[in-house]
Design an enzyme around this catalytic site. Structure first.
Site, PDB file in Angstrom:
ATOM      1  N   GLU A  64       8.719   6.368  -7.173  1.00  0.00           N
ATOM      2  CA  GLU A  64       8.309   5.553  -6.039  1.00  0.00           C
ATOM      3  C   GLU A  64       8.462   6.283  -4.710  1.00  0.00           C
ATOM      4  O   GLU A  64       7.716   6.013  -3.763  1.00  0.00           O
ATOM      5  CB  GLU A  64       9.139   4.259  -5.999  1.00  0.00           C
ATOM      6  CG  GLU A  64       9.042   3.398  -7.238  1.00  0.00           C
ATOM      7  CD  GLU A  64       7.692   2.729  -7.383  1.00  0.00           C
ATOM      8  OE1 GLU A  64       6.989   2.588  -6.372  1.00  0.00           O
ATOM      9  OE2 GLU A  64       7.346   2.354  -8.513  1.00  0.00           O
ATOM     10  N   ASP A  82      -2.563  -1.432  -0.062  1.00  0.00           N
ATOM     11  CA  ASP A  82      -2.855  -1.844  -1.432  1.00  0.00           C
ATOM     12  C   ASP A  82      -3.199  -3.322  -1.545  1.00  0.00           C
ATOM     13  O   ASP A  82      -3.270  -3.869  -2.639  1.00  0.00           O
ATOM     14  CB  ASP A  82      -1.683  -1.507  -2.359  1.00  0.00           C
ATOM     15  CG  ASP A  82      -0.413  -2.268  -2.019  1.00  0.00           C
ATOM     16  OD1 ASP A  82      -0.404  -2.988  -1.001  1.00  0.00           O
ATOM     17  OD2 ASP A  82       0.572  -2.139  -2.764  1.00  0.00           O
ATOM     18  N   THR A  87       5.124  -3.328   2.195  1.00  0.00           N
ATOM     19  CA  THR A  87       5.958  -2.959   1.055  1.00  0.00           C
ATOM     20  C   THR A  87       7.256  -2.403   1.614  1.00  0.00           C
ATOM     21  O   THR A  87       7.226  -1.570   2.527  1.00  0.00           O
ATOM     22  CB  THR A  87       5.259  -1.886   0.191  1.00  0.00           C
ATOM     23  OG1 THR A  87       4.065  -2.429  -0.364  1.00  0.00           O
ATOM     24  CG2 THR A  87       6.163  -1.415  -0.928  1.00  0.00           C
TER      25      THR A  87
END
Length: 279
Positions: A64, A82, A87
């Site tokens: 990640e 996305d 995020t």
């Protein structure tokens, strides 16, 4: 949690989730099954052993964030384009998928008046979308400020465990899987979440079950895990930003081919072409 320079921000972290709320049900059902396989190898030292859990956190962070330092990610926040809004944090909580809302609510329940509490109405409004309405311009700055608070760090740990880690370990134990298999489940839930769509964790597992049985059903563990990883790769390729499958091909399958079902160190692997080692 993303690595912004490996392919593109969007391909770096597709924060998995679909309907994270159902994971509690998965966990509770799996925990009941876990008692039925208490004598199986998975019950000895599983992924929830503190040393193994630390390895799991580092493995996920390598994919990640291109770093083994997962604790450095409490402060991370970015919109990676996305479609899931912001995020952020150690597991990529998203403003558009509900788990960020749950996290900030938990933090506020524990510490009313914190720097993020004022964003709860906006987080409720943007849930299910990529909107930043009511969050910009100061939400990222305030997130990073909150990340200095050990109470917020603990809230991130607890939500990670409740929504992702514990359900994965519980389902792994129900299926009779040892530590590597539990990690393979965890990494899948981190990326894909759970829900009704074909690429959710539960449906990846169902796809695998068409080809092989897990140990709890009398199957061979290695054969089953290869079937699960085949199903995982299929799911990843359904979305362009997930299409680099190296976290499976040059990490998880490497451990599986070596027969390292207990995820014992030393571990050597690659993700997105970068090499990593845990001694």
């Amino acid at each position: 949690m993303v690595h912004t320079d490996r392919e593109s921000a969007a391909s770096a972290h597709l924060s998995r989730r679909t309907v994270v709320a159902v994971l509690g049900a998965v966990a509770s059902g799996a925990l009941l099954g876990a008692q039925r396989v208490a004598a199986a190898p998975a019950a000895a030292t599983g992924l929830d052993d503190p040393a193994k859990k630390e390895i799991a956190m580092q493995l996920v962070s390598s994919a990640e964030n291109s770093s083994l330092d997962w604790k450095a990610q409490y402060k991370y926040i970015e919109d990676i384009g996305d479609g899931r809004g912001y995020t952020a944090g150690i597991i990529g909580f998203c403003s558009g998928t509900g788990d960020m809302l749950d996290l900030v609510q938990l933090y506020t329940d524990r510490k009313p008046g914190n720097v993020l509490a004022k964003y709860l109405p906006a987080l409720r409004r943007v849930n299910g979308s990529d909107s930043h309405s009511g969050l910009d311009p100061n939400y990222p700055k305030d997130w990073r400020k909150a990340a200095q608070d050990t109470a917020f760090q603990q809230a991130q740990n607890d939500e990670r465990d409740r929504v992702y880690f514990n359900p994965a370990v519980a389902q792994g134990r129900t299926d009779g899987l040892r530590t590597l298999g539990q990690f393979i489940y965890y990494d899948a839930i981190v990326m894909h979440g759970d829900g009704d769509d074909p690429t959710s964790f539960s449906n990846i597992r169902k796809r695998a079950l068409r080809s092989a049985k897990p140990p709890a059903q009398g199957g061979n563990e290695t054969t089953y895990l290869n079937a699960f990883l085949d199903a995982r790769v299929w799911a990843m390729k359904q979305e362009e930003a997930h299409s680099d499958t190296s976290r499976v091909d040059t990490e998880q399958r490497v451990f599986l081919r070596k027969g390292n079902l207990d995820l014992n160190t030393p571990l050597d692997w690659k993700v997105y072409g970068d090499s990593y080692h845990i001694g």
